[in-house]
Design a protein around this motif. Sequence first.
Motif, PDB file in Angstrom:
ATOM      1  N   THR A 113      47.315  40.252  37.224  1.00 48.99           N
ATOM      2  CA  THR A 113      48.638  40.769  37.547  1.00 48.99           C
ATOM      3  C   THR A 113      49.159  41.556  36.349  1.00 48.99           C
ATOM      4  OG1 THR A 113      49.073  38.840  38.939  1.00 48.99           O
ATOM      5  CG2 THR A 113      50.989  40.100  38.222  1.00 48.99           C
ATOM      6  N   ALA A 114      49.686  42.739  36.595  1.00 49.19           N
ATOM      7  CA  ALA A 114      50.230  43.548  35.502  1.00 49.19           C
ATOM      8  C   ALA A 114      51.508  42.906  34.972  1.00 49.19           C
ATOM      9  CB  ALA A 114      50.518  44.967  35.985  1.00 49.19           C
ATOM     10  N   SER A 115      51.554  42.707  33.655  1.00 46.58           N
ATOM     11  CA  SER A 115      52.779  42.184  33.039  1.00 46.58           C
ATOM     12  C   SER A 115      53.498  43.269  32.260  1.00 46.58           C
ATOM     13  CB  SER A 115      52.463  41.004  32.113  1.00 46.58           C
ATOM     14  OG  SER A 115      51.729  41.446  30.990  1.00 46.58           O
ATOM     15  N   ALA A 116      52.765  44.355  31.958  1.00 45.47           N
ATOM     16  CA  ALA A 116      53.370  45.459  31.221  1.00 45.47           C
ATOM     17  C   ALA A 116      52.461  46.676  31.302  1.00 45.47           C
ATOM     18  CB  ALA A 116      53.577  45.082  29.759  1.00 45.47           C
ATOM     19  N   PHE A 117      53.055  47.807  30.941  1.00 42.88           N
ATOM     20  CA  PHE A 117      52.314  49.060  30.824  1.00 42.88           C
ATOM     21  C   PHE A 117      52.655  49.660  29.474  1.00 42.88           C
ATOM     22  CE2 PHE A 117      52.998  48.293  35.293  1.00 42.88           C
ATOM     23  CZ  PHE A 117      51.712  48.419  35.790  1.00 42.88           C
ATOM     24  N   ILE A 118      51.708  50.332  28.894  1.00 37.26           N
ATOM     25  CA  ILE A 118      51.954  51.047  27.648  1.00 37.26           C
ATOM     26  C   ILE A 118      51.832  52.515  28.028  1.00 37.26           C
ATOM     27  CG2 ILE A 118      51.232  51.427  25.269  1.00 37.26           C
ATOM     28  CD1 ILE A 118      50.064  48.511  25.425  1.00 37.26           C
ATOM     29  N   ARG A 119      52.985  53.136  28.163  1.00 34.74           N
ATOM     30  CA  ARG A 119      53.060  54.498  28.669  1.00 34.74           C
ATOM     31  C   ARG A 119      53.527  55.409  27.550  1.00 34.74           C
ATOM     32  NH1 ARG A 119      56.432  58.047  31.464  1.00 34.74           N
ATOM     33  NH2 ARG A 119      55.257  59.189  33.030  1.00 34.74           N
ATOM     34  N   LYS A 120      52.717  56.403  27.236  1.00 36.51           N
ATOM     35  CA  LYS A 120      52.999  57.310  26.119  1.00 36.51           C
ATOM     36  C   LYS A 120      53.259  56.514  24.839  1.00 36.51           C
ATOM     37  CE  LYS A 120      55.024  60.903  29.023  1.00 36.51           C
ATOM     38  NZ  LYS A 120      56.225  61.683  29.319  1.00 36.51           N
ATOM     39  N   GLY A 121      52.528  55.408  24.677  1.00 37.64           N
ATOM     40  CA  GLY A 121      52.660  54.583  23.484  1.00 37.64           C
ATOM     41  C   GLY A 121      53.820  53.605  23.505  1.00 37.64           C
ATOM     42  N   LYS A 122      54.636  53.625  24.547  1.00 43.19           N
ATOM     43  CA  LYS A 122      55.803  52.748  24.630  1.00 43.19           C
ATOM     44  C   LYS A 122      55.521  51.585  25.596  1.00 43.19           C
ATOM     45  CE  LYS A 122      60.695  52.662  25.699  1.00 43.19           C
ATOM     46  NZ  LYS A 122      61.839  53.372  26.233  1.00 43.19           N
ATOM     47  N   TYR A 123      55.788  50.380  25.129  1.00 42.40           N
ATOM     48  CA  TYR A 123      55.576  49.159  25.912  1.00 42.40           C
ATOM     49  C   TYR A 123      56.709  48.993  26.919  1.00 42.40           C
ATOM     50  CZ  TYR A 123      54.772  44.166  26.782  1.00 42.40           C
ATOM     51  OH  TYR A 123      54.532  42.952  27.352  1.00 42.40           O
ATOM     52  N   VAL A 124      56.345  48.847  28.211  1.00 43.74           N
ATOM     53  CA  VAL A 124      57.343  48.627  29.272  1.00 43.74           C
ATOM     54  C   VAL A 124      56.904  47.412  30.078  1.00 43.74           C
ATOM     55  CG1 VAL A 124      58.510  49.591  31.291  1.00 43.74           C
ATOM     56  CG2 VAL A 124      57.792  51.111  29.437  1.00 43.74           C
ATOM     57  N   GLY A 125      57.610  46.299  29.909  1.00 44.08           N
ATOM     58  CA  GLY A 125      57.302  45.078  30.643  1.00 44.08           C
ATOM     59  C   GLY A 125      57.711  45.197  32.099  1.00 44.08           C
ATOM     60  N   THR A 126      56.941  44.570  32.984  1.00 45.03           N
ATOM     61  CA  THR A 126      57.271  44.630  34.409  1.00 45.03           C
ATOM     62  C   THR A 126      58.510  43.806  34.746  1.00 45.03           C
ATOM     63  OG1 THR A 126      55.712  42.854  34.891  1.00 45.03           O
ATOM     64  CG2 THR A 126      54.919  45.122  35.154  1.00 45.03           C
ATOM     65  N   ASP A 127      58.971  43.012  33.807  1.00 45.42           N
ATOM     66  CA  ASP A 127      60.215  42.267  34.018  1.00 45.42           C
ATOM     67  C   ASP A 127      61.413  42.964  33.357  1.00 45.42           C
ATOM     68  OD1 ASP A 127      59.425  41.822  31.433  1.00 45.42           O
ATOM     69  OD2 ASP A 127      59.808  39.664  31.450  1.00 45.42           O
ATOM     70  N   SER A 128      61.179  44.143  32.786  1.00 42.25           N
ATOM     71  CA  SER A 128      62.247  44.873  32.098  1.00 42.25           C
ATOM     72  C   SER A 128      63.155  45.598  33.088  1.00 42.25           C
ATOM     73  CB  SER A 128      61.661  45.887  31.124  1.00 42.25           C
ATOM     74  OG  SER A 128      61.053  46.957  31.819  1.00 42.25           O
ATOM     75  N   ARG A 129      64.330  45.897  32.646  1.00 37.44           N
ATOM     76  CA  ARG A 129      65.290  46.651  33.455  1.00 37.44           C
ATOM     77  C   ARG A 129      64.722  48.031  33.798  1.00 37.44           C
ATOM     78  NH1 ARG A 129      71.272  47.085  31.343  1.00 37.44           N
ATOM     79  NH2 ARG A 129      70.623  44.975  30.940  1.00 37.44           N
ATOM     80  N   THR A 130      64.068  48.663  32.825  1.00 40.30           N
ATOM     81  CA  THR A 130      63.467  49.987  33.036  1.00 40.30           C
ATOM     82  C   THR A 130      62.460  49.959  34.178  1.00 40.30           C
ATOM     83  OG1 THR A 130      63.719  50.520  30.698  1.00 40.30           O
ATOM     84  CG2 THR A 130      62.113  51.818  31.934  1.00 40.30           C
ATOM     85  N   TRP A 131      61.572  48.978  34.153  1.00 44.66           N
ATOM     86  CA  TRP A 131      60.547  48.893  35.193  1.00 44.66           C
ATOM     87  C   TRP A 131      61.164  48.572  36.552  1.00 44.66           C
ATOM     88  CZ3 TRP A 131      55.950  50.686  35.830  1.00 44.66           C
ATOM     89  CH2 TRP A 131      55.202  50.254  36.923  1.00 44.66           C
ATOM     90  N   ARG A 132      62.109  47.658  36.595  1.00 41.87           N
ATOM     91  CA  ARG A 132      62.749  47.311  37.875  1.00 41.87           C
ATOM     92  C   ARG A 132      63.498  48.508  38.440  1.00 41.87           C
ATOM     93  NH1 ARG A 132      64.294  42.645  34.985  1.00 41.87           N
ATOM     94  NH2 ARG A 132      66.437  43.353  35.070  1.00 41.87           N
ATOM     95  N   TYR A 133      64.152  49.278  37.585  1.00 38.07           N
ATOM     96  CA  TYR A 133      64.885  50.478  37.998  1.00 38.07           C
ATOM     97  C   TYR A 133      63.917  51.510  38.575  1.00 38.07           C
ATOM     98  CZ  TYR A 133      67.972  54.555  37.574  1.00 38.07           C
ATOM     99  OH  TYR A 133      68.702  55.683  37.831  1.00 38.07           O
ATOM    100  N   TYR A 134      62.851  51.783  37.828  1.00 37.94           N
ATOM    101  CA  TYR A 134      61.831  52.719  38.313  1.00 37.94           C
ATOM    102  C   TYR A 134      61.291  52.270  39.671  1.00 37.94           C
ATOM    103  CZ  TYR A 134      56.998  53.644  39.309  1.00 37.94           C
ATOM    104  OH  TYR A 134      55.833  53.877  39.965  1.00 37.94           O
ATOM    105  N   SER A 135      60.933  51.001  39.778  1.00 35.69           N
ATOM    106  CA  SER A 135      60.343  50.485  41.016  1.00 35.69           C
ATOM    107  C   SER A 135      61.290  50.654  42.200  1.00 35.69           C
ATOM    108  CB  SER A 135      59.990  49.004  40.858  1.00 35.69           C
ATOM    109  OG  SER A 135      58.989  48.847  39.882  1.00 35.69           O
ATOM    110  N   ALA A 136      62.561  50.357  42.006  1.00 37.20           N
ATOM    111  CA  ALA A 136      63.546  50.485  43.088  1.00 37.20           C
ATOM    112  C   ALA A 136      63.709  51.942  43.518  1.00 37.20           C
ATOM    113  CB  ALA A 136      64.882  49.903  42.643  1.00 37.20           C
ATOM    114  N   ILE A 137      63.786  52.837  42.559  1.00 37.42           N
ATOM    115  CA  ILE A 137      63.955  54.263  42.888  1.00 37.42           C
ATOM    116  C   ILE A 137      62.714  54.797  43.600  1.00 37.42           C
ATOM    117  CG2 ILE A 137      64.067  56.577  41.878  1.00 37.42           C
ATOM    118  CD1 ILE A 137      66.045  55.449  39.874  1.00 37.42           C
TER     119      ILE A 137
END
Length: 160
Positions: A113-137
């Motif tokens: 199960t993915a717990s995070a992504f490292i995108r353009k060198g930046k760590y984004v957790g799947t439980d982060s506000r950023t990831w939840r926002y992206y997923s909803a949009i």
Amino acid sequence: MTKEEEAIRKVHVENHAFMQQIRHQFAEQNCKSVTFVVYGISMHPFLDSGRDKVVLVPPAPPRTGQVVLAEIEPRRYALHRIIKIDGDTITMRGDGNPLWMTEQFTADKIVGTASAFIRKGKYVGTDSRTWRYYSAIWHAARPARRLLLIIYRRIIKHIL
């Protein structure tokens, strides 16, 4: 070159052997996570092939919206988002794939199960506000995804 960069070594391994090694690490080596570079365009534009990384943890009980790595056919794997769970059947689709392009499998086929992504060198957790926002949009944009991806690819093509 830093010591950290020297310690990182690129190794090319056949996909199925790599997935079996991940399963072994999680099951028998008590490994907490595995990080690797993603290849393919099915999660484009949010994950770029050969650049971005995924951090996998041992399989968790599947739920809609999760990104999992699963064996969708013998020796064929995909890292996609779960869009539906119907009894034992799990359906997933890549964020960059057409709406009709889905895969089905059962929970025992989940490698991690993915717990995070490292995108353009930046760590984004799947439980982060950023990831939840992206997923909803992205979920809400379903009807327009194809058009958005075409526009995105044309803009990027002209920039690069």
